[in-house]
Design an enzyme around this catalytic site. Structure first.
Site, mmCIF file in Angstrom:
data_model
loop_
_atom_site.group_PDB
_atom_site.id
_atom_site.type_symbol
_atom_site.label_atom_id
_atom_site.label_comp_id
_atom_site.label_asym_id
_atom_site.label_seq_id
_atom_site.Cartn_x
_atom_site.Cartn_y
_atom_site.Cartn_z
ATOM 1 N N SER A 207 49.093 -37.547 4.565
ATOM 2 C CA SER A 207 48.841 -36.159 4.960
ATOM 3 C C SER A 207 50.101 -35.612 5.614
ATOM 4 C CB SER A 207 47.618 -36.078 5.888
ATOM 5 O OG SER A 207 47.266 -34.735 6.142
ATOM 6 N N THR A 208 50.000 -35.096 6.829
ATOM 7 C CA THR A 208 51.151 -34.493 7.497
ATOM 8 C C THR A 208 52.300 -35.492 7.630
ATOM 9 O OG1 THR A 208 49.623 -33.108 8.750
ATOM 10 C CG2 THR A 208 51.893 -33.231 9.543
ATOM 11 N N ASP B 125 40.986 -39.500 7.477
ATOM 12 C CA ASP B 125 40.704 -39.661 6.051
ATOM 13 C C ASP B 125 41.408 -40.898 5.511
ATOM 14 O OD1 ASP B 125 39.656 -39.014 3.538
ATOM 15 O OD2 ASP B 125 41.458 -37.892 2.974
ATOM 16 N N MET C 84 47.263 -36.439 10.028
ATOM 17 C CA MET C 84 46.266 -36.087 11.029
ATOM 18 C C MET C 84 44.879 -36.561 10.579
ATOM 19 S SD MET C 84 47.674 -32.188 11.548
ATOM 20 C CE MET C 84 46.156 -31.637 12.347
ATOM 21 N N HIS D 207 47.381 -34.732 1.122
ATOM 22 C CA HIS D 207 46.784 -33.462 1.528
ATOM 23 C C HIS D 207 47.830 -32.361 1.461
ATOM 24 C CE1 HIS D 207 43.957 -36.026 4.277
ATOM 25 N NE2 HIS D 207 43.588 -36.080 3.005
#
Length: 344
Positions: A158-159, A279, A276, A184
């Site tokens: 993600s991030t 998930d 973050m 993401h």
């Protein structure tokens, strides 16, 4: 602790919208606004903000050029505010490579799901590890000693994942194991990201398509707004689903990991990278419990130690490694010669 934010955008309307959204949270203080990079440079020196929101397209100097100067001279967490156009996607990915914390889309009318995450991302950015400008990646060439075994690699991020994935996949040989990735990011970004990865990597990288056979030397990126799953037995294929979001995401790393568990089981390698939330943590745990190798990015090299932290704390990670070591470890684990030595 109050988070001090500088808002940089050439549109007074957008500056007002961003400021109003941030000031609604008592933990955030908007300490200043700037309409162009010249004013922003002076404001950064004077105000020393914790986080900067930065428009990509501005007069006098575009946001990318200004971001590059920030990352080289005064590394500060920066959230880029982008349009959802193809050009916006291309430029946003370049910003993430340079060192932007994240990119969010401007609302096109009222609110948007992406813009609604602004407060959450500002808070995460304030607590993230500050990064200087990323060094150029060196693509790995052919390796005569590498021969893929029958494993599938599955990676969730993600991030901070754009930089992390570039660092890892650039270490893959051209005949790497079939690899699936759920990152993401907005739906308009994934095609550009797949193209960028394809240019940087020795293996072939593309957006996954429904029914695509999974082959050695191929890396499949979940297209934005679709879950990526693996199906089959022996001959594996990509499956796409527009089912409900899981853990607030589509694509979801958990959905991908659980499909890999069903199809591949212990002959898989699961990897969870910076990001973050949580998930992917439960899906990675299920993979490890089934006997698969699982790797988590360590805290020191993660931009946001969220997803890998949760995975580590619940026992889903068999190896916790720095970003610099993950690519090499994956190549070693999936090498048929290495597997033969382990069995001997």
């Amino acid at each position: 602790m109050t988070i001090r934010v500088l808002v940089v955008d050439d549109s007074a309307t957008m500056r007002g919208l961003i400021t109003a959204r941030l000031r609604a949270d008592p933990m955030i203080e908007v300490v200043g606004q700037a309409s162009d990079p010249h004013d922003a440079r002076q404001a950064i020196k004077k105000l020393n903000p914790d986080v900067i929101t930065l428009d990509i397209e501005m007069p006098n100097m575009d946001g990318i050029e200004f971001l590059d100067k920030i990352m080289r001279l005064r590394p500060t967490p920066v959230i880029m505010i982008s349009t959802l156009t193809q050009r916006g996607a291309d430029v946003s990915l370049k910003a993430l490579e340079i060192g932007a914390f994240d990119c969010i889309a401007k609302p096109t009318g009222g609110s948007s799901d992406d813009f609604d995450t602004l407060v959450e991302k500002v808070k995460a950015a304030a607590n993230s590890r500050r990064r200087s400008r990323r060094q150029d990646t060196v693509r790995r060439g052919a390796d005569a000693s590498f021969m893929p075994d029958d494993r599938i690699i599955a990676i969730g991020a993600s991030t901070g994942g754009v930089e992390a994935l570039i660092a890892i996949l650039s270490q893959f040989p051209p005949n790497c194991p079939p690899t699936v990735i759920s990152q993401h990011m907005p739906a308009t970004f994934t095609r550009s990201f797949a193209s960028r990865l394809n240019n940087l990597c020795a293996a072939s990288v593309s957006e996954a398509t429904e029914g695509a056979p999974m082959e050695a030397g191929r890396i499949y990126l979940a297209p934005g707004d679709f879950h990526l799953e693996v199906s089959g037995a022996g001959t594996y294929r990509c499956r796409l689903s527009d089912g409900p979001k899981v853990n607030g995401h589509r694509p979801s790393v958990d959905v991908m990991f659980r499909s890999v568990l069903r199809a591949v089981g212990s002959r898989s390698i699961g990897v969870i990278l910076t990001g973050m939330g949580r998930d992917g943590a439960e899906g990675l745990l299920a993979l490890r419990q089934a006997g698969a190798e699982t790797i988590g990015q360590d805290e020191q090299s993660s931009v946001v130690y969220g997803m890998p932290r949760v995975a580590y704390e619940i026992g889903a990670v068999s190896k916790q490694l720095s970003l610099e070591r993950i690519g090499e470890a994956l190549v070693r684990l999936a090498n048929v010669h290495q597997t033969s030595m382990q069995r001997a």
